[in-house]
Motif scaffolding. Structure first.
Motif, PDB file in Angstrom:
ATOM      1  N   SER A 108     -37.391   4.831  66.754  1.00  0.00           N
ATOM      2  CA  SER A 108     -36.271   3.935  66.011  1.00  0.00           C
ATOM      3  C   SER A 108     -36.592   2.605  66.109  1.00  0.00           C
ATOM      4  O   SER A 108     -36.927   1.939  67.029  1.00  0.00           O
ATOM      5  CB  SER A 108     -35.127   4.287  66.927  1.00  0.00           C
ATOM      6  OG  SER A 108     -33.991   3.496  66.141  1.00  0.00           O
ATOM      7  N   VAL A 109     -36.474   2.110  64.790  1.00  0.00           N
ATOM      8  CA  VAL A 109     -36.842   0.582  64.637  1.00  0.00           C
ATOM      9  C   VAL A 109     -35.647  -0.437  64.223  1.00  0.00           C
ATOM     10  O   VAL A 109     -35.801  -1.367  63.897  1.00  0.00           O
ATOM     11  CB  VAL A 109     -38.122   0.372  63.588  1.00  0.00           C
ATOM     12  CG1 VAL A 109     -39.510   1.014  63.929  1.00  0.00           C
ATOM     13  CG2 VAL A 109     -37.452   1.082  62.305  1.00  0.00           C
ATOM     14  N   PRO A 136     -32.216  -0.761  59.166  1.00  0.00           N
ATOM     15  CA  PRO A 136     -33.340  -1.286  57.996  1.00  0.00           C
ATOM     16  C   PRO A 136     -32.763  -2.547  57.547  1.00  0.00           C
ATOM     17  O   PRO A 136     -31.727  -3.158  57.412  1.00  0.00           O
ATOM     18  CB  PRO A 136     -32.647  -0.335  56.717  1.00  0.00           C
ATOM     19  CG  PRO A 136     -31.955   0.805  57.427  1.00  0.00           C
ATOM     20  CD  PRO A 136     -31.154   0.347  58.356  1.00  0.00           C
ATOM     21  N   TYR A 139     -33.840   4.650  61.812  1.00  0.00           N
ATOM     22  CA  TYR A 139     -33.175   3.303  61.463  1.00  0.00           C
ATOM     23  C   TYR A 139     -31.949   3.172  62.290  1.00  0.00           C
ATOM     24  O   TYR A 139     -30.738   3.311  61.637  1.00  0.00           O
ATOM     25  CB  TYR A 139     -33.016   3.031  60.104  1.00  0.00           C
ATOM     26  CG  TYR A 139     -34.310   3.046  59.225  1.00  0.00           C
ATOM     27  CD1 TYR A 139     -35.411   1.777  59.308  1.00  0.00           C
ATOM     28  CD2 TYR A 139     -35.000   4.058  58.752  1.00  0.00           C
ATOM     29  CE1 TYR A 139     -36.342   1.732  58.681  1.00  0.00           C
ATOM     30  CE2 TYR A 139     -36.382   4.126  58.032  1.00  0.00           C
ATOM     31  CZ  TYR A 139     -37.075   2.989  58.000  1.00  0.00           C
ATOM     32  OH  TYR A 139     -38.186   2.846  57.449  1.00  0.00           O
ATOM     33  N   TYR A 169     -45.673   3.159  59.160  1.00  0.00           N
ATOM     34  CA  TYR A 169     -44.697   3.945  59.566  1.00  0.00           C
ATOM     35  C   TYR A 169     -44.987   5.405  59.104  1.00  0.00           C
ATOM     36  O   TYR A 169     -44.576   6.245  59.814  1.00  0.00           O
ATOM     37  CB  TYR A 169     -43.439   3.351  58.890  1.00  0.00           C
ATOM     38  CG  TYR A 169     -42.508   2.219  59.308  1.00  0.00           C
ATOM     39  CD1 TYR A 169     -42.689   1.324  60.358  1.00  0.00           C
ATOM     40  CD2 TYR A 169     -41.623   1.973  58.651  1.00  0.00           C
ATOM     41  CE1 TYR A 169     -42.258   0.607  60.727  1.00  0.00           C
ATOM     42  CE2 TYR A 169     -40.493   0.715  58.768  1.00  0.00           C
ATOM     43  CZ  TYR A 169     -41.168   0.063  60.081  1.00  0.00           C
ATOM     44  OH  TYR A 169     -40.390  -1.187  60.580  1.00  0.00           O
ATOM     45  N   ARG A 186     -41.820  -4.125  61.712  1.00  0.00           N
ATOM     46  CA  ARG A 186     -43.012  -4.194  60.377  1.00  0.00           C
ATOM     47  C   ARG A 186     -44.068  -4.979  60.793  1.00  0.00           C
ATOM     48  O   ARG A 186     -45.547  -4.851  60.747  1.00  0.00           O
ATOM     49  CB  ARG A 186     -42.338  -4.555  59.255  1.00  0.00           C
ATOM     50  CG  ARG A 186     -41.508  -3.654  58.619  1.00  0.00           C
ATOM     51  CD  ARG A 186     -41.171  -4.129  57.252  1.00  0.00           C
ATOM     52  NE  ARG A 186     -39.622  -3.737  57.012  1.00  0.00           N
ATOM     53  CZ  ARG A 186     -39.038  -4.455  55.917  1.00  0.00           C
ATOM     54  NH1 ARG A 186     -39.831  -5.409  54.915  1.00  0.00           N
ATOM     55  NH2 ARG A 186     -37.782  -4.032  55.585  1.00  0.00           N
ATOM     56  N   GLU A 204     -36.047  -4.663  62.946  1.00  0.00           N
ATOM     57  CA  GLU A 204     -36.899  -3.957  61.758  1.00  0.00           C
ATOM     58  C   GLU A 204     -38.066  -4.721  61.164  1.00  0.00           C
ATOM     59  O   GLU A 204     -39.076  -4.331  61.265  1.00  0.00           O
ATOM     60  CB  GLU A 204     -36.032  -3.153  60.900  1.00  0.00           C
ATOM     61  CG  GLU A 204     -36.749  -1.969  60.430  1.00  0.00           C
ATOM     62  CD  GLU A 204     -37.152  -2.233  59.050  1.00  0.00           C
ATOM     63  OE1 GLU A 204     -38.553  -1.787  58.750  1.00  0.00           O
ATOM     64  OE2 GLU A 204     -36.636  -2.835  57.877  1.00  0.00           O
TER      65      GLU A 204
END
Length: 319
Positions: free
Chosen positions: A144-145, A148, A175, A167, A157, A153
């Motif tokens: 889980s990042v 969005p 997300y 990803y 990246r 997040e």
């Protein structure tokens, strides 16, 4: 005649009452503090700031708003829907530049800086059961990042790109906010979570006391590839239960931001009260112990608010 006099007196009293009410309304200052998710660091610090401002700024009425953090906060400030907000430094830079890929519709030219505060540590934590101990071992696993295009997040990246990952290398990507990510790991529905926050964030403390964890290293060479505003740092051993060793990772500075529509006096008071109440902020969350007025303008990606600038000149931070 008496009847007329009574009516005139009543009308006069009503007019005076309306005038006083209007005067009070005009004098009242509304300060909406934009934070992040309730399980992160921004929220408890925002609650403390709200209380400090409510008590210290005459006529101020304060509110704390939980949000998706940096990107949402900056867009809300640009729209005049908040008076002060927390943001990651890379998100703040991207907002000022109008980076559409980072979630900004155009240049956020109304943003004005209040203070550089404490660093956010990129903390990648996996359940020990998942076997994940390195970035490479995230391949084929679930992660889980954060929400969005949130600041977290965007950090994810940047880390992935510098490490030569995408990803698509993951088995599954989620997300989700911090607390929801932790619940899924506890329930064995998720292997790992990336959280950009102050050290000792409540969500990861909760996770570490519930299941055995691994804190995943972000090597210094990966951080160097990303470059500024990221820096190589260490998560000290014992930050989380079961973390026996120091773990290298990346950090990026956090900032408090306002906008040009906030008066100089209000921005001055917000800045002054921030630094005069660091003990109260540290009591709300230990991350605030890193806030230092001498570093308050370091790396600021946007122009300072004139009110903040006045305070820094007053205390000798700016000449």
């Amino acid at each position: 005649m008496k009847h007329l006099t009574r009516n005139l007196l009543a009308a006069g009293a009503m007019a005076l009452s309306v005038g006083l009410t209007a005067g009070a309304a005009k004098a009242q200052e509304f300060i909406n503090v934009l934070t992040g998710g309730t399980s992160g660091v921004y929220y408890p610090l925002g609650v403390a700031l709200s209380e400090i401002y409510g008590q210290g700024i005459e006529g101020a009425r304060t509110q704390v708003q939980a949000t998706k953090a940096s990107v949402e906060n900056l867009n809300l400030l640009q729209a005049g829907r908040g008076e002060i907000a927390f943001s990651l430094g890379d998100s703040l830079r991207d907002g000022w530049e109008g980076n559409k890929e980072a979630g900004f519709p155009g240049k956020l030219d109304k943003l004005r800086g209040i203070a550089a505060i404490y660093p956010n540590y990129v903390q990648i934590v996996a359940s020990k059961e998942s076997g994940i101990t390195t970035l490479e071992e995230l391949k084929g696993k679930s992660l889980s990042v954060g929400a969005p295009a949130s600041g977290t997040e965007l950090n994810a990246r940047a880390i992935f790109a510098a490490a030569g990952l995408t990803y698509q290398d993951l088995g599954k990507i989620e997300y989700l906010p911090f607390a929801e990510s932790v619940e899924l790991i506890k329930n064995r529905q998720l292997d790992s979570t990336l959280q950009s926050a102050g050290l000792g964030v409540a969500s990861l403390r909760d996770l570490a006391t519930s299941v055995p964890i691994n804190v995943v290293a972000v090597p210094a060479e990966v951080v160097e590839k990303i470059g500024a505003p990221f820096m190589a740092v260490t998560i000290p051993a014992g930050t989380y239960e079961g973390q026996a060793e120091d773990v290298p990772t990346a950090a990026v500075g956090n900032f408090l931001v306002s906008h040009e529509g906030v008066s100089e006096e209000t921005a001055y008071q917000m800045t002054k009260l921030l630094f005069e109440n660091l003990d109260k902020l540290a009591a709300a969350h230990a991350a605030a112990k890193a806030i230092d007025v001498k570093k308050a303008v370091d790396g600021m990606p946007v122009p300072l608010h004139p009110g903040a600038e006045r305070y820094y000149r007053e205390v000798g931070v700016l000449k």
